[in-house]
Design a protein around this motif. Sequence first.
Motif, mmCIF file in Angstrom:
data_model
loop_
_atom_site.group_PDB
_atom_site.id
_atom_site.type_symbol
_atom_site.label_atom_id
_atom_site.label_comp_id
_atom_site.label_asym_id
_atom_site.label_seq_id
_atom_site.Cartn_x
_atom_site.Cartn_y
_atom_site.Cartn_z
ATOM 1 N N GLY A 170 0.815 -1.203 0.000
ATOM 2 C CA GLY A 170 0.000 0.000 0.000
ATOM 3 C C GLY A 170 0.851 1.254 0.000
ATOM 4 N N ASP A 171 0.227 2.380 -0.323
ATOM 5 C CA ASP A 171 0.963 3.643 -0.418
ATOM 6 C C ASP A 171 1.558 4.072 0.925
ATOM 7 N N ARG A 172 0.784 3.978 1.987
ATOM 8 C CA ARG A 172 1.299 4.357 3.306
ATOM 9 C C ARG A 172 2.273 3.315 3.837
ATOM 10 N N ASP A 173 2.009 2.060 3.528
ATOM 11 C CA ASP A 173 2.915 0.990 3.916
ATOM 12 C C ASP A 173 4.293 1.203 3.295
ATOM 13 N N LEU A 174 4.329 1.739 2.083
ATOM 14 C CA LEU A 174 5.613 2.001 1.425
ATOM 15 C C LEU A 174 6.480 2.951 2.239
ATOM 16 N N ALA A 175 5.874 3.874 2.945
ATOM 17 C CA ALA A 175 6.659 4.807 3.757
ATOM 18 C C ALA A 175 7.457 4.054 4.817
ATOM 19 N N THR A 176 6.844 3.038 5.428
ATOM 20 C CA THR A 176 7.552 2.225 6.416
ATOM 21 C C THR A 176 8.769 1.562 5.776
ATOM 22 N N HIS A 177 8.580 0.991 4.599
ATOM 23 C CA HIS A 177 9.672 0.273 3.941
ATOM 24 C C HIS A 177 10.767 1.226 3.472
ATOM 25 N N ILE A 178 10.392 2.425 3.060
ATOM 26 C CA ILE A 178 11.392 3.406 2.630
ATOM 27 C C ILE A 178 12.260 3.820 3.812
ATOM 28 N N VAL A 179 11.631 4.115 4.950
ATOM 29 C CA VAL A 179 12.405 4.502 6.136
ATOM 30 C C VAL A 179 13.308 3.354 6.573
ATOM 31 N N ARG A 180 12.777 2.142 6.605
ATOM 32 C CA ARG A 180 13.590 0.984 6.997
ATOM 33 C C ARG A 180 14.793 0.838 6.059
ATOM 34 N N THR A 181 14.555 0.923 4.774
ATOM 35 C CA THR A 181 15.634 0.721 3.802
ATOM 36 C C THR A 181 16.705 1.801 3.938
ATOM 37 N N GLN A 182 16.291 3.047 4.085
ATOM 38 C CA GLN A 182 17.254 4.141 4.231
ATOM 39 C C GLN A 182 18.142 3.927 5.451
ATOM 40 N N ARG A 183 17.542 3.580 6.570
ATOM 41 C CA ARG A 183 18.301 3.427 7.812
ATOM 42 C C ARG A 183 19.219 2.200 7.762
ATOM 43 N N LEU A 184 18.738 1.121 7.170
ATOM 44 C CA LEU A 184 19.604 -0.055 7.020
ATOM 45 C C LEU A 184 20.806 0.269 6.139
ATOM 46 N N ARG A 185 20.587 1.020 5.094
ATOM 47 C CA ARG A 185 21.694 1.380 4.188
ATOM 48 C C ARG A 185 22.686 2.322 4.860
ATOM 49 N N ARG A 186 22.232 3.039 5.889
ATOM 50 C CA ARG A 186 23.151 3.887 6.650
ATOM 51 C C ARG A 186 23.927 3.086 7.687
ATOM 52 N N GLY A 187 23.617 1.812 7.793
ATOM 53 C CA GLY A 187 24.362 0.954 8.702
ATOM 54 C C GLY A 187 23.680 0.672 10.025
ATOM 55 N N GLU A 188 22.447 1.135 10.213
ATOM 56 C CA GLU A 188 21.732 0.835 11.454
ATOM 57 C C GLU A 188 21.277 -0.624 11.432
ATOM 58 N N PRO A 189 21.360 -1.317 12.558
ATOM 59 C CA PRO A 189 20.846 -2.693 12.609
ATOM 60 C C PRO A 189 19.324 -2.700 12.575
ATOM 61 N N LEU A 190 18.760 -3.811 12.139
ATOM 62 C CA LEU A 190 17.309 -3.921 12.042
ATOM 63 C C LEU A 190 16.635 -3.686 13.389
ATOM 64 N N SER A 191 17.255 -4.136 14.482
ATOM 65 C CA SER A 191 16.651 -3.941 15.803
ATOM 66 C C SER A 191 16.492 -2.457 16.128
#
Length: 319
Positions: free
Chosen positions: A104-125
């Motif tokens: 969904g469109d709003r669900d995509l926002a969650t995935h975008i934030v997760r992906t950005q932070r993971l790529r910056r080196g933050e752990p999933l936790s």
Amino acid sequence: MNVTLLAGGVGGARLAHGLDLALGAAPTSTPAQTGASPHALTVVVNVGDDTELHGLAISPDIDTVVYTLAGLNDEDRGWGLRGESYATLSALKDLGEDTWFTLGDRDLATHIVRTQRLRRGEPLSAVTAHLAAAMGVGPRIVPVTDDHLATLVDTPSGRLGFQEYFVGRQHADAVLGLHFEGADAARPAPGVLDALAAQLVVLAPSNPFLSIEPLLAVQGVREALATAPGRRVAVSPIVGGQAIKGPAAQILETLGHEVSALGVARIYADLVDVMVIDERDAGLAGPVADLGLTVHVTDTVMGGPPGRERLARELLALV
């Protein structure tokens, strides 16, 4: 009381919601980056079904738990956000992209934030703690590992990735075996092993193979649960010989287990003290007790928030 729930899928998310209601704690404003929470409930969540689509890191079980605890989930489907729109998915389809996995469109926002932070080196936790705090969730939500862990499903058509099996092929294939890629090297995320020392540890009525087993496959988790000092309780996802939701019954059968609450109890017998079975399975209480388990018979079908809180309060009373 400190409570830890091992969870995955809709059943895990609903029981997490019930425990949150029963424990009665208000959402915390603890900064996500500290990784700390004064809340009495910790939910350790499966990540074996995590995937990447359209360049985005997607954690379906984590999101289902977070959305449910935040009161944002779509109750009719059990997953995703309530009141979603799908304009982006439609546009992707128009551009020739495969859109078998609904986003969904709003669900995509969650995935975008997760992906950005993971790529910056933050752990999933840490990313999960940030997302949960941003949505006002009080309980601590912890992925079982920050490392790679992928559930692969052996079928007559060959080995399939989890989402291909579950969503793409609508879990229609017979499951001949399961492989948890990366489990040998995966370490528990910060706080996971400590959480298993809670006064009450609950195995949610999630799929024993697709949701709970990936958690136990991570180094040290099964051993920590087997020796946990608190009360250890499992809730059967099989009621009257059928799964409340999903392919648990089919997998029990194809992997050679009895399709019943007793079959589930045999799987968990060396890991828990108490087996919670539905009142429709009351006739199995004796055979389950013969495994050395205490048996609690109740209505395990939670439904909406009142039923979730009722079941949660019964679990808390088992300590």
